[in-house]
Scaffold this active site. Structure first.
Site, mmCIF file in Angstrom:
data_model
loop_
_atom_site.group_PDB
_atom_site.id
_atom_site.type_symbol
_atom_site.label_atom_id
_atom_site.label_comp_id
_atom_site.label_asym_id
_atom_site.label_seq_id
_atom_site.Cartn_x
_atom_site.Cartn_y
_atom_site.Cartn_z
ATOM 1 N N HIS A 1 29.884 29.042 -61.657
ATOM 2 C CA HIS A 1 29.321 27.844 -62.455
ATOM 3 C C HIS A 1 27.999 27.787 -62.029
ATOM 4 O O HIS A 1 27.412 28.423 -61.147
ATOM 5 C CB HIS A 1 29.932 26.439 -61.949
ATOM 6 C CG HIS A 1 29.903 26.125 -60.363
ATOM 7 N ND1 HIS A 1 28.686 25.440 -60.036
ATOM 8 C CD2 HIS A 1 30.507 26.623 -59.326
ATOM 9 C CE1 HIS A 1 28.564 25.240 -58.293
ATOM 10 N NE2 HIS A 1 29.839 25.873 -58.159
ATOM 11 N N CYS B 1 33.595 28.442 -54.316
ATOM 12 C CA CYS B 1 33.374 28.927 -55.428
ATOM 13 C C CYS B 1 31.950 29.526 -55.538
ATOM 14 O O CYS B 1 31.217 29.824 -54.708
ATOM 15 C CB CYS B 1 33.168 27.675 -56.298
ATOM 16 S SG CYS B 1 34.790 26.677 -56.737
#
Length: 418
Positions: A326, A345
């Protein structure tokens, strides 16, 4: 050296950047990939006349090539081949330790530490033998230090700071062990990869988009903390979320959000995070006992916006660990040498360029259309027409076919060497 110790001296080193032309290069390099740093360094030398120049001070020393990917059959082969080179180095006694007095040396300096630094750089192939004066930190040494820094994932400022000194003083035996370990990893990873793939090398905190064996774009990443490591992944990118909401994972609620609310009761409000009960009724922070585990029973959802932890884009793929890639509003993290700050992440620098490439074969998602939806702030999803193979790998040492060997810290302690 432990990850925590490395982090501490990287933080200290950040305050020691030199002034003048070298500092301008370092500032320009903030948030850049190693390839971009090299380009910037060559331009600075050509424009400002910094001695014989980064690009020609050691004509027989190879620079990394932009197009060569970390993960490929050819890289697996050349990594295996490079083992013999390091076996020869070890057989001859390795390289000398560079004394701590080398810390802070820069172009023009003289001192007893310079010969050891020169020898260390020459043995590993970053500096030509007999180039320049033995006692002087000249443009040859400056260029060699920068090459060394690039090969080790450090900011190429030409200064021997504590991070560079640490990397210089990793024994040759340890580097050889890393190459042996990673040659096996690369061999196991490089079968039937696909023509268009995305590879995230976790220890390098770097992401590559690879097409027909060529790294067409690279992105600095922020990976998982040592105590919240990013997992190995073999999956396919299936969807892009634009202007996403962020639903806070239970692990982050427990480890981060509850302690923050205990210390700062208006934290959720300031960060645009809403609370919902199991029936999707919105609650107020004052309705929850933050000194119990009650909060893990609720859903915490951050509004879309430039403050959102996911930024303007989220890259989705099936994962049993629930991880994804992201954007982020915290762009400053990309400028650090130590980029292990997430909960597993991957945050991606210049993520829009990567998304352009991912959606290049998906109708209805041209660059202009992607730009428009981001600008609008509207929540939209794009289904990837041809799901792209994705690999998150753990590679701490590799050699590309141009003969350049690169090393990274074993950030999660998985190499089994010390």
């Amino acid at each position: 050296m432990s990850a925590i110790t490395r982090r501490s001296f990287l933080t200290t080193a950040a305050s020691g950047l030199a002034a003048g032309a070298l500092a301008r290069v370092a500032c320009a390099a903030e948030g850049q990939t190693s390839d971009q740093m090299l380009d910037q360094l060559m331009r600075e030398n050509q424009e400002n006349g910094l001695g014989s120049g980064f690009d020609n001070s050691s004509r027989n020393v190879r620079l990394p090539k932009k197009s060569l990917p970390t993960l490929s059959p050819s890289t697996a082969e050349t990594t295996q081949t490079s083992i013999a080179q390091y076996e020869a180095i070890v057989a001859k006694g390795g390289w000398p330790n560079v004394p701590a007095s080398a810390t802070g040396l820069r172009v023009g300096a003289r001192g007893p530490a310079v010969p050891s630094l020169r020898t260390r750089l020459s043995i590993a192939g970053d500096l030509e033998l007999n180039s320049g004066e033995a006692q002087v930190f000249d443009s040859y040494v400056d260029a060699a230090v920068r090459r060394f820094q690039v090969r080790h994932g450090l900011h190429a400022d030409g200064l021997v700071n504590e991070a560079a000194l640490h990397a210089l003083n990793v024994p040759a035996e340890q580097r050889l062990a890393q190459l042996r370990t990673n040659a096996g990893r690369l061999k196991a990873l490089t079968g039937n990869l696909g023509n268009r793939i995305v590879v995230a090398n976790i220890p390098a905190a770097q992401i590559e988009a690879i097409e027909n064996g060529v790294a067409v774009t690279r992105h600095i990443a922020v990976a998982g903390k040592p105590d919240r490591p990013s997992p190995d992944v073999r999956s396919k990118i299936t969807q892009i979320n634009f202007n996403p909401f962020w639903t806070v994972p239970v692990s982050i609620i427990r480890k981060d959000l509850i302690p923050k609310m205990q210390a700062e009761p208006d934290y959720l409000t300031k960060n645009h995070i809403r609370i919902y009960d199991p029936k999707n009724n919105e609650l107020q922070p004052s309705q929850i006992d933050w000194y119990s585990t009650e909060a893990v029973n609720y859903k915490f959802k951050q509004d879309a916006g430039d403050f959102n932890s996911l930024g303007s884009m989220k890259i989705n793929f099936p994962s049993p660990d629930g991880v994804y890639m992201h954007d982020t509003p915290s762009k400053n993290l990309f400028g650090e040498d130590f980029r292990f700050a997430s909960s597993g992440c991957m945050r991606v620098q210049n993520v829009r360029e990567l998304v352009y490439w991912i959606l290049a074969e998906t109708p209805g998602w041209s660059k202009a259309e992607i730009d428009e939806v981001i600008k609008s702030g509207e929540r939209k999803d794009a289904k990837v027409a041809k799901p792209l193979p994705l690999y998150w790998v753990y590679v701490t040492a590799w050699a590309t076919p141009d003969g350049v060997v690169q090393f990274r810290d074993d950030i999660y302690g998985r190499d089994g060497v010390s």
